[in-house]
Enzyme design. Structure first.
Site, short mmCIF file in Angstrom:
data_model
loop_
_atom_site.label_atom_id
_atom_site.label_comp_id
_atom_site.label_asym_id
_atom_site.label_seq_id
_atom_site.Cartn_x
_atom_site.Cartn_y
_atom_site.Cartn_z
N TYR A 47 31.79 21.05 105.62
CA TYR A 47 32.47 22.02 106.48
C TYR A 47 33.72 22.61 105.81
O TYR A 47 34.68 21.89 105.54
CB TYR A 47 32.86 21.39 107.81
N SER A 192 25.00 20.88 118.35
CA SER A 192 24.67 22.15 119.00
C SER A 192 24.16 21.94 120.42
O SER A 192 23.12 22.49 120.81
CB SER A 192 23.64 22.94 118.17
#
Length: 324
Positions: A47, A192
């Site tokens: 990330y 998600s």
């Protein structure tokens, strides 16, 4: 290991969804999350090319003992390009680099972010087991894997968590992983969980997304499939209103109802949304309404696969295409 019922996915503070907030804004959100009682933070080597771990590390200074800290290795950015590499030497180096960026002496849960299919899963897991023996990580996790790969990994070392995509519109976990993790006392960490913003009713027009937003290349947000999926939203909003909660809270409540071992990790760049998401842990939603939610948004009603062919080839989790 026992994880909190819900965590905070930190990816979008540095990565993937268009232009991320400034480091100062990201830090403020993380500190607000800690103040709100969030006790599970999830980051990764990938990330922001390591910037997300650095950000999380700044937020944890003086507060490390308040959280279950999770990170991942085996997938990283090299010269701006995503590289999947599960060789033991790579993983051990990435664990050390994660510790340095986070500014901690151990990481509670460390995942193999993707199974490098050129490396036997046992070799990658064996490297993480050696890091655990050294006290650098507390437990081993796997991400985007199948039940068969989980079973192979378990022959080498205990697996504490599997982090796979799971939400109302992505049901792949129900092809075996949901039950396998429940049987073995493994946390199923759902990434998600609000369907990349779809279930929080926050996307609007995908064509207006930032140029580098990863959803631009995801089939469910395409010009072909989006109108079909967006047509579900009026009924979805109505269900949330009937439940007396936000659409995102309803999505999270549905996931929490799937089992005590299911741990959603919603991400957001909004302090208000973070607090609202976290409050879903204590929501009480009628079982019948949750069942209606599950019928409204399901594999049979959502248009498009979750990934385009290239990214789909990188994951190992069960697919409905293979099950058909």
């Amino acid at each position: 290991m026992k994880l909190p019922r819900m965590g905070l996915g930190c990816m979008n503070l540095s990565h993937a969804y268009g232009i991320p907030p400034s480091p100062e804004e990201g830090l403020a959100l993380l500190r607000a999350a800690l103040d709100a009682g969030v006790t599970h933070l999830d980051t990764a080597t990938l990330y922001g090319g390591g910037r997300n771990e650095e950000l999380v590390g700044r937020a944890l200074r003086g507060r490390r003992d308040e959280v279950v800290l999770a990170s991942k290795g085996g997938m990283a950015q090299l010269d701006g390009v995503k590289v999947i590499d599960g060789r033991p030497s790579t993983l051990l180096a990435q664990v050390d680099a994660s510790l340095d960026r986070l500014g901690v002496d151990h990481i509670d849960l460390y995942y193999l972010h993707r199974w490098d299919k050129t490396v036997p899963i046992g070799e990658s897991v064996g490297a993480l087991a050696s890091a655990m023996d050294a006290g650098k990580i507390g437990a081993i996790g796997l991400s985007e894997v199948s039940v068969a790969t989980l079973r192979s990994a378990q022959e080498v070392a205990p697996i504490a968590a599997v982090q796979n995509e799971y939400s109302l519109w992505t049901r792949n976990a129900e092809l075996g992983m949901l039950s396998a993790t429940a049987e073995d006392g493994i946390a199923l960490v759902a990434f998600s969980p609000v369907a990349r913003g779809f279930l929080s009713d926050s996307v609007g027009d995908p064509a207006a997304l930032a140029e580098k937003d990863i959803r631009r290349k995801m089939p469910r947000f395409s010009s072909e499939n989006w109108p079909v999926n967006a047509a579900l939203l009026p009924q979805w909003r109505a269900l949330a209103a009937e439940a007396g909660c936000t659409p995102a809270q309803l999505a999270l409540a549905w996931l929490l109802s799937r089992g005590e071992h299911v741990v959603p990790i919603p991400g957001t760049t909004s302090v208000a949304h973070m607090r609202s998401n976290h409050a879903a842990v204590s929501l009480s939603v009628d079982a019948g309404l949750l069942e209606r939610a599950g019928s409204l948004i399901d594999t049979s009603t959502v248009a498009g696969p979750r990934y385009a062919p290239g990214p789909a080839a990188e994951v190992d989790a069960e697919t409905f295409e293979d099950a058909a």
